[in-house]
Design a protein around this motif. Structure first.
Motif, PDB file in Angstrom:
ATOM      1  N   GLN A  30       0.770  -1.273   0.056  1.00 64.80           N
ATOM      2  CA  GLN A  30       0.761  -0.147   0.053  1.00 64.80           C
ATOM      3  C   GLN A  30       1.040   1.586  -0.597  1.00 64.80           C
ATOM      4  O   GLN A  30       0.818   2.305  -1.116  1.00 64.80           O
ATOM      5  N   HIS A  83      -8.931   3.095   3.905  1.00 64.12           N
ATOM      6  CA  HIS A  83      -9.525   3.346   2.734  1.00 64.12           C
ATOM      7  C   HIS A  83     -10.841   4.041   1.813  1.00 64.12           C
ATOM      8  O   HIS A  83     -10.617   4.610   0.604  1.00 64.12           O
ATOM      9  N   GLN A  84     -11.952   4.201   3.152  1.00 60.76           N
ATOM     10  CA  GLN A  84     -12.550   5.380   2.483  1.00 60.76           C
ATOM     11  C   GLN A  84     -11.867   6.987   2.073  1.00 60.76           C
ATOM     12  O   GLN A  84     -12.439   7.315   0.911  1.00 60.76           O
ATOM     13  N   LEU A  86      -9.074   7.006   0.319  1.00 58.70           N
ATOM     14  CA  LEU A  86      -8.456   6.450  -1.062  1.00 58.70           C
ATOM     15  C   LEU A  86     -10.165   6.303  -1.954  1.00 58.70           C
ATOM     16  O   LEU A  86     -10.251   6.625  -2.991  1.00 58.70           O
ATOM     17  N   ARG A  87     -11.237   5.713  -1.872  1.00 57.52           N
ATOM     18  CA  ARG A  87     -12.370   6.173  -2.438  1.00 57.52           C
ATOM     19  C   ARG A  87     -13.289   7.191  -2.656  1.00 57.52           C
ATOM     20  O   ARG A  87     -13.139   6.932  -3.977  1.00 57.52           O
ATOM     21  N   SER A  90     -10.746   8.475  -5.523  1.00 62.65           N
ATOM     22  CA  SER A  90     -10.754   7.765  -6.776  1.00 62.65           C
ATOM     23  C   SER A  90     -12.478   8.352  -7.815  1.00 62.65           C
ATOM     24  O   SER A  90     -12.073   8.780  -8.671  1.00 62.65           O
ATOM     25  N   ASP A 115      -7.396   2.601  -7.840  1.00 64.68           N
ATOM     26  CA  ASP A 115      -8.078   1.690  -8.027  1.00 64.68           C
ATOM     27  C   ASP A 115      -7.760   0.271  -7.302  1.00 64.68           C
ATOM     28  O   ASP A 115      -7.881  -0.591  -7.276  1.00 64.68           O
ATOM     29  N   LEU A 118      -6.884   0.391  -3.287  1.00 66.57           N
ATOM     30  CA  LEU A 118      -8.554   0.390  -3.265  1.00 66.57           C
ATOM     31  C   LEU A 118      -8.543  -1.536  -2.861  1.00 66.57           C
ATOM     32  O   LEU A 118      -9.382  -1.513  -2.726  1.00 66.57           O
ATOM     33  N   GLU A 122      -8.926  -4.065   0.124  1.00 69.29           N
ATOM     34  CA  GLU A 122     -10.595  -4.528   0.745  1.00 69.29           C
ATOM     35  C   GLU A 122     -10.182  -5.789   1.614  1.00 69.29           C
ATOM     36  O   GLU A 122     -10.638  -6.523   1.927  1.00 69.29           O
TER      37      GLU A 122
END
Length: 186
Positions: A30, A83-84, A86-87, A90, A115, A118, A122
């Motif tokens: 990451q 995560h959130q 990066l989402r 994106s 992507d 992410l 996951e």
């Protein structure tokens, strides 16, 4: 206990930490992906254009301090926030990029790296209903909603995108620090 038994036990103790945190063993990857994304983001537009300074002053958004947000949170909550974030980044770069002056290939490479980050995360994300996580996530959500609103208000102008790029760079730098902390604690 024979030689193979002792050897097997040694291997188990070496591998056990990785097995126990198997769902988040990719945090070092990451960091590499994040570093590559930061480089592409910087190369995309270079230094912040002087003609965009006035537009920058019209961005009335409280900066998102991810360091402060994760300060007292558990590792899993930190991963959720990474995560959130990066989402949302994106999603922003999937918007109307018609006015940007950046090379399309670099933009596409940046989006692919987001992507990939992410996808790698996951495996780390668990769907738990912790109230504190939801509160922290709402702060992230509000911040990115305001950035999206800013882009719309400025009609996706080249300067508004440069401001978003600067904000993105800051968030990715913060994420780099957070994932570094997480990978050291795993």
């Amino acid at each position: 206990m024979g030689f193979l038994g002792v050897w097997g036990l040694c291997i188990l103790f070496v591998l056990l930490p990785g097995i126990l945190s198997q769902d988040c063993q990719r945090l070092q990857l990451q960091q590499v992906l994040n570093r590559d994304a930061l480089k592409i983001l910087t190369d995309m537009g270079g230094t912040f254009p002087l003609q965009c300074v006035i537009t920058r002053e019209s961005l009335h958004i409280e900066p998102l301090d991810l360091h402060q947000l994760v300060k007292r949170s558990q590792a899993q909550e930190r991963i959720q926030i990474v995560h959130q974030t990066l989402r949302h980044i994106s999603k922003i770069y999937s918007r109307n990029l018609g006015s940007v002056t950046w090379a399309r290939e670099q933009v596409e490479n940046f989006r692919l790296l987001l992507d990939r980050q992410l996808q790698e995360l996951e495996t780390c994300v668990r769907k738990s209903g912790a109230g504190s996580r939801q509160k922290r996530n709402s702060i992230v959500l509000k911040y990115f909603r305001k950035l999206n609103k800013f882009l719309k208000q400025k009609r996706f102008s080249d300067c508004s995108w440069e401001i978003i790029r600067a904000e993105t760079r800051t968030r990715l730098q913060q994420l780099q620090f957070i994932t570094g902390q997480l990978s050291r604690s795993n």
